[in-house]
Scaffold this active site. Structure first.
Site, mmCIF file in Angstrom:
data_model
loop_
_atom_site.group_PDB
_atom_site.id
_atom_site.type_symbol
_atom_site.label_atom_id
_atom_site.label_comp_id
_atom_site.label_asym_id
_atom_site.label_seq_id
_atom_site.Cartn_x
_atom_site.Cartn_y
_atom_site.Cartn_z
ATOM 1 N N LYS A 115 0.833 -1.207 0.000
ATOM 2 C CA LYS A 115 0.000 0.000 0.000
ATOM 3 C C LYS A 115 0.870 1.261 0.000
ATOM 4 C CE LYS A 115 -4.430 -1.590 1.035
ATOM 5 N NZ LYS A 115 -4.486 -2.825 1.810
ATOM 6 N N LYS A 221 -3.970 -13.204 -6.960
ATOM 7 C CA LYS A 221 -5.196 -13.523 -6.217
ATOM 8 C C LYS A 221 -6.357 -12.628 -6.627
ATOM 9 C CE LYS A 221 -4.870 -10.418 -2.343
ATOM 10 N NZ LYS A 221 -5.510 -10.049 -1.129
ATOM 11 N N LYS A 224 -10.141 -6.811 -4.586
ATOM 12 C CA LYS A 224 -10.855 -5.613 -5.051
ATOM 13 C C LYS A 224 -9.921 -4.683 -5.807
ATOM 14 C CE LYS A 224 -13.777 -6.079 -1.227
ATOM 15 N NZ LYS A 224 -13.726 -5.882 0.224
#
Ligand code: TYM
Length: 356
Positions: A115, A221, A224
């Protein structure tokens, strides 16, 4: 909920609709566990704040996930279902636990690095390690910043778990590092204060390996932020279209060859939703090079719909029932607060915070 049952705690961030990764990594396990354990499941709205959701969307997201919990079969009579921010004891214990969380170990967490890199505009790669992130954060050359909530995300998650003294934490593979940190913080607390207060929580997968549900885009994977999701709420047409567009390859050319990643991913999804005989059929067809990916995808879409459509229908119904939803979480919050207040009282006491 009798006292001799093992305690189960898990949650999902309120960042949007639930996808098949959330379902197979977490929610379907919650549903299967509810009869045999003392279960507490929550919606992590404070964690969602780390990525700055639109304030108008946040509450809708919480409500939607609650409806998805219920629609998937979680029974509020059997489980404690609550919203994280309804339990202020969690926020206080998060402050206390941060006194024992190291900045370095938090910075080395994969989810933080990921992030932080995105926020700082550093591209992923071997060079984009902690050092570069640290240099950017401290030097602030780019003028971009990473909020401290992202760094201490694992502390908050550890507190979610430790405040319940949970034994089992059903989560997908991507959350294992956070769970490891939880154990580390609990043990550190114990050893610092010379107590045996916390015990180690572990992931729970019915004896199997933690699940990693792949996306439809050929690699990685389902997630979102990856934009490769099949949502529980997808309507039939959307879902079929997504599956038919899944990345494949030119097909096997030699009998017995190993599937490439995009095809292996389709098989992984199929193993989750289809009958074993269906999976076998397509595996044999792959092995003898007679497979037609179009047929495989059609079958896969069919089998996914069998799982998701009934949930979708219930979600649409439950989401309209504001009274029911608020009754469920008000009761859940009361139950969760009782538990959390006991732990917080002990933790304050152990740390030396006493009332006059
Ligand atoms: P979150 O909201 O990202 O995901 C919720 C759950 O879904 C699982 N999951 C997957 N499992 C398999 N394959 C995938 N592709 C996939 N994508 C998501 C996640 O492993 C997770 O179990 N930090 C947590 C929320 C949280 C929490 C907690 C969980 C906060 N406090 C305490 C357990 C206990 C998170 O962001 O999950």
């Amino acid at each position: 909920m009798s006292n001799d049952k093992k305690i189960v705690l898990s949650g999902i961030r309120a960042t949007g609709n639930l996808h098949l990764g959330n379902y197979y990594g977490a929610l379907s396990k919650f549903v299967r566990m509810q009869d045999d354990f003392d279960c507490r499941f929550f919606i992590a709205d404070l964690h969602a704040l780390t990525t700055h959701p639109d304030p108008k969307a946040l509450h809708e997201n919480v409500k939607h996930i609650l409806a998805e919990y219920l629609a998937a079969g979680l029974d509020p009579e059997k489980n404690i279902l609550y919203v994280q921010s309804d339990v202020p004891e969690i926020s206080e214990m998060y402050l206390l636990m941060n006194m024992h969380a190291g900045i370095g170990e938090l910075m080395r967490t994969a989810s933080f690095k990921d992030k932080a890199r995105k926020a700082l505009g550093i591209s992923a790669g071997p060079a984009a390690g902690e050092e570069e992130i640290e240099k950017e954060i401290i030097g602030n050359q780019s003028g971009k910043s990473v909020n401290a909530g992202l760094l201490t995300y694992p502390t908050l998650m550890a507190v979610d778990i430790l405040i319940h003294k949970a034994d089992f934490v059903p989560v997908g593979k991507d959350q294992e590092q956070h769970l490891e940190l939880t154990r580390r913080f609990g043990r550190r607390f114990n050893s610092f204060y010379g107590t045996e207060y916390f015990h180690d929580p572990v992931n729970f997968n019915f004896g199997g390996q933690p699940v990693k549900v792949p996306g439809l885009d050929g690699s990685g994977k389902m997630g979102k932020s990856e934009g490769n999701c099949i949502y529980l709420i997808d309507d039939e047409k959307t879902l079929r279209k997504k599956v038919m567009r899944a990345v494949t390859d030119a097909g096997p050319t030699e009998p017995g060859s190993t599937p490439t990643e995009p095809i292996a991913n389709l098989f992984t999804l199929m193993e989750l939703v289809s009958e074993p005989s269906t999976v076998d059929f397509f595996k044999k067809a792959y092995a003898d090079c007679s497979i037609r990916y179009g047929d495989m995808k059609k079958q896969l879409a069919e089998d996914i719909l069998k799982v998701t459509l009934p949930i979708r229908e219930r979600v649409l119904e439950i989401r309209e029932d504001d009274d029911y939803l608020s009754r469920v979480v008000r009761r859940g919050a009361e139950q969760a607060r009782d538990i959390a207040a006991d732990t917080l009282r002990d933790v304050r006491e152990i740390m030396g915070i006493r009332k006059f």
